[in-house]
Design a protein around this motif. Sequence first.
Motif, PDB file in Angstrom:
ATOM      1  N   VAL A  81      34.574  47.160  40.978  1.00 43.97           N
ATOM      2  CA  VAL A  81      36.017  46.931  40.835  1.00 43.97           C
ATOM      3  C   VAL A  81      36.548  46.152  42.045  1.00 43.97           C
ATOM      4  O   VAL A  81      37.332  45.209  41.906  1.00 43.97           O
ATOM      5  CB  VAL A  81      36.772  48.261  40.684  1.00 43.97           C
ATOM      6  CG1 VAL A  81      38.293  48.046  40.767  1.00 43.97           C
ATOM      7  CG2 VAL A  81      36.424  48.936  39.356  1.00 43.97           C
ATOM      8  N   VAL A  82      36.102  46.538  43.234  1.00 39.85           N
ATOM      9  CA  VAL A  82      36.507  45.829  44.455  1.00 39.85           C
ATOM     10  C   VAL A  82      36.087  44.363  44.379  1.00 39.85           C
ATOM     11  O   VAL A  82      36.869  43.458  44.708  1.00 39.85           O
ATOM     12  CB  VAL A  82      35.890  46.503  45.703  1.00 39.85           C
ATOM     13  CG1 VAL A  82      36.125  45.646  46.947  1.00 39.85           C
ATOM     14  CG2 VAL A  82      36.473  47.891  45.899  1.00 39.85           C
ATOM     15  N   ALA A  83      34.864  44.114  43.917  1.00 39.79           N
ATOM     16  CA  ALA A  83      34.379  42.730  43.785  1.00 39.79           C
ATOM     17  C   ALA A  83      35.252  41.949  42.811  1.00 39.79           C
ATOM     18  O   ALA A  83      35.592  40.784  43.059  1.00 39.79           O
ATOM     19  CB  ALA A  83      32.926  42.718  43.316  1.00 39.79           C
ATOM     20  N   GLY A  84      35.640  42.563  41.696  1.00 35.55           N
ATOM     21  CA  GLY A  84      36.498  41.895  40.720  1.00 35.55           C
ATOM     22  C   GLY A  84      37.837  41.502  41.309  1.00 35.55           C
ATOM     23  O   GLY A  84      38.370  40.420  41.025  1.00 35.55           O
ATOM     24  N   ILE A  85      38.413  42.369  42.125  1.00 33.35           N
ATOM     25  CA  ILE A  85      39.690  42.064  42.781  1.00 33.35           C
ATOM     26  C   ILE A  85      39.542  40.881  43.727  1.00 33.35           C
ATOM     27  O   ILE A  85      40.384  39.974  43.766  1.00 33.35           O
ATOM     28  CB  ILE A  85      40.206  43.310  43.538  1.00 33.35           C
ATOM     29  CG1 ILE A  85      40.586  44.416  42.536  1.00 33.35           C
ATOM     30  CG2 ILE A  85      41.402  42.956  44.423  1.00 33.35           C
ATOM     31  CD1 ILE A  85      40.898  45.749  43.193  1.00 33.35           C
TER      32      ILE A  85
END
Length: 480
Positions: A81-85
């Motif tokens: 999720v952090v990577a997607g942000i």
Amino acid sequence: MKQDINFGYLLFVSFVAALGGFLYGYDTAVISGTISQVTAQFGLDSMSQGWYVGCALVGSIGGVAVAGMLGDFLGRKKAMVVAGILFSASAIGCAFSGDFSQLVLWRIVGGAGMGVASIICPLYISELAAAQYRGRLVSLYQLAITIGFLGAYLINYCLLDYSMAVHDPSGWFGRIFVSEAWRGMLGMETVPALLFFAIIFLIPESPRWLISRQMFSRGARVLDKIYRNPAFARAEAASVEASLGAAKGSSGWSELKRPRMMLAVLIGVAIAILGQFMGVNAVLYYGPTIFEDAGLSGSDSLFYQVMVGAVNTLTTIAALLIIDKVGRKKLVYWGVSGMIVSLLLIAAYFTWGAALGLSSVLLLVAFLLYIMFCAGSICAVVWVILSEMYPTKIRALAMSIAGFALWIGTYLVGQLTPWLLSNLTPAGTFLLFAGMCVPYMLIMWRAVPETTGRTLEEIEKYWDDSDSVAATASDAGSSI
């Protein structure tokens, strides 16, 4: 046992995680079509040009450095999720950058997303996949990277074509897609980045991570979705618990200090960093520039690069289909041998091509052969091996260390390639890349175990067996 595995479910969760590879590939390759435009707009010299290419890799190094700790602390799913942000913010920021400094900043943010995704996505797939499918499913991540490359090359080619055909660059749309088309090239990543961010919430957390955090019932429920037969799910959960129990009371860092674990990490670092000095990223980043140096126009150079991306994707698909049958190491032996021959042919073209009046098509053929051998071997294998060769207790941490080395190598190649092309000449540069293939092959032969068809827990036992390295070192086709 195959009929007791819910392959459709495994394929779905692997596909979602592999989308992080698509973003990695797009972010890596899109830069190649923007270099000449950004250089002209901001008046960059060769070192500034190298910094423009390399700045995202600095972000990647930072992302990799924290990815293991992030994956262990938050879990594999939340780390994605952090990577997607990060990917989403970078794409939007690049499209609307006010100056070169802002552009560099947002490229670094995207690079951090690349670093996190490069560790967590293949690790996640590896921890969910059944042994007989693991090579193919983890290779989906590499396939997604190559599709990301191809997508970036196609977007670059189409947007450049569009910008040359439209003569009214009014408004913000005209600025992004016509007068400063590089903004559109970088900004189009927003679409897959937001999709990745949204669909991550549809997949479960890694069962091995859940069990390592004493959440046994949640981990068992995930395994129940993977194995239709409850007995297989219970056996897998028990195997993971037993493996973790053997290392109980020790932290990941203390495990890394054990000589055997340190050896495993050093082997991973060696194959990760050497792989970057065999030329693949120089071709992916600077392919159009190299083709222009050979006398092609800007449009023809981008079209050639599209063909490079297409061969990259098709060969990766072929490797994905055979990796669990042929084995990791044999793919490397065949592929790296072909890479050496192809690199020598490229060097020969730049040495004698002009004097002999050779067609640039011959250069393209040599490049395509190189990409074919590379995509079918080291590119298909590296993330599979790094995601499966370490014990669960240190897997995320060890992958971060190996990934950190990989991105250091990638950064150095991205930063130094313009200098190498100018000072060593293209011929000398590709001869250097050919020479770097030799130690890579030797390390794979002498130090890396064959992991095909083994469970992660069986691979883990290899590093606890004091006699296995000696046995492996004398057997080029070693098994555990």
